[in-house]
Design a protein around this motif. Structure first.
Motif, PDB file in Angstrom:
ATOM      1  N   ALA A  24     -17.600  -0.657 -74.751  1.00 31.76           N
ATOM      2  CA  ALA A  24     -16.959  -0.498 -73.444  1.00 31.76           C
ATOM      3  C   ALA A  24     -16.960   0.968 -73.021  1.00 31.76           C
ATOM      4  CB  ALA A  24     -15.530  -1.031 -73.497  1.00 31.76           C
ATOM      5  N   ALA A  25     -16.675   1.868 -73.959  1.00 32.71           N
ATOM      6  CA  ALA A  25     -16.667   3.297 -73.638  1.00 32.71           C
ATOM      7  C   ALA A  25     -18.065   3.763 -73.227  1.00 32.71           C
ATOM      8  CB  ALA A  25     -16.169   4.102 -74.839  1.00 32.71           C
ATOM      9  N   LEU A  26     -19.098   3.290 -73.908  1.00 36.83           N
ATOM     10  CA  LEU A  26     -20.464   3.663 -73.551  1.00 36.83           C
ATOM     11  C   LEU A  26     -20.832   3.137 -72.165  1.00 36.83           C
ATOM     12  CD1 LEU A  26     -22.398   3.142 -76.899  1.00 36.83           C
ATOM     13  CD2 LEU A  26     -22.047   5.294 -75.680  1.00 36.83           C
ATOM     14  N   THR A  27     -20.415   1.910 -71.882  1.00 41.49           N
ATOM     15  CA  THR A  27     -20.687   1.334 -70.563  1.00 41.49           C
ATOM     16  C   THR A  27     -20.020   2.166 -69.474  1.00 41.49           C
ATOM     17  OG1 THR A  27     -20.881  -0.863 -71.501  1.00 41.49           O
ATOM     18  CG2 THR A  27     -20.445  -0.733 -69.140  1.00 41.49           C
ATOM     19  N   GLU A  32     -20.312   6.140 -65.144  1.00 43.89           N
ATOM     20  CA  GLU A  32     -19.830   7.397 -64.556  1.00 43.89           C
ATOM     21  C   GLU A  32     -20.973   8.347 -64.264  1.00 43.89           C
ATOM     22  OE1 GLU A  32     -17.059   8.734 -67.463  1.00 43.89           O
ATOM     23  OE2 GLU A  32     -15.452   7.406 -66.753  1.00 43.89           O
ATOM     24  N   HIS A  33     -22.018   8.280 -65.050  1.00 44.90           N
ATOM     25  CA  HIS A  33     -23.153   9.181 -64.866  1.00 44.90           C
ATOM     26  C   HIS A  33     -24.275   8.559 -64.038  1.00 44.90           C
ATOM     27  CE1 HIS A  33     -21.699  12.416 -67.423  1.00 44.90           C
ATOM     28  NE2 HIS A  33     -21.187  11.480 -68.186  1.00 44.90           N
ATOM     29  N   GLY A  34     -23.999   7.402 -63.460  1.00 42.79           N
ATOM     30  CA  GLY A  34     -24.937   6.771 -62.546  1.00 42.79           C
ATOM     31  C   GLY A  34     -26.164   6.161 -63.187  1.00 42.79           C
TER      32      GLY A  34
END
Length: 37
Positions: A24-27, A32-34
């Motif tokens: 989830a954190a990676l997603t 966030e970085h598009g």
């Protein structure tokens, strides 16, 4: 971002839960970085 990963270092949970949290954190990070369109 740094705070998110710092928080993950202090989690004590089952490996399965940690895997789900990391995914989830990676997603979120990718979003966030598009990188997710």
């Amino acid at each position: 971002l740094t705070q998110r990963w710092r928080t993950l270092q202090h989690i004590t949970a089952s490996p399965r839960k940690i895997t789900a949290i990391v995914q989830a954190a990676l997603t979120l990070t990718h979003h966030e970085h598009g990188r997710i369109h």
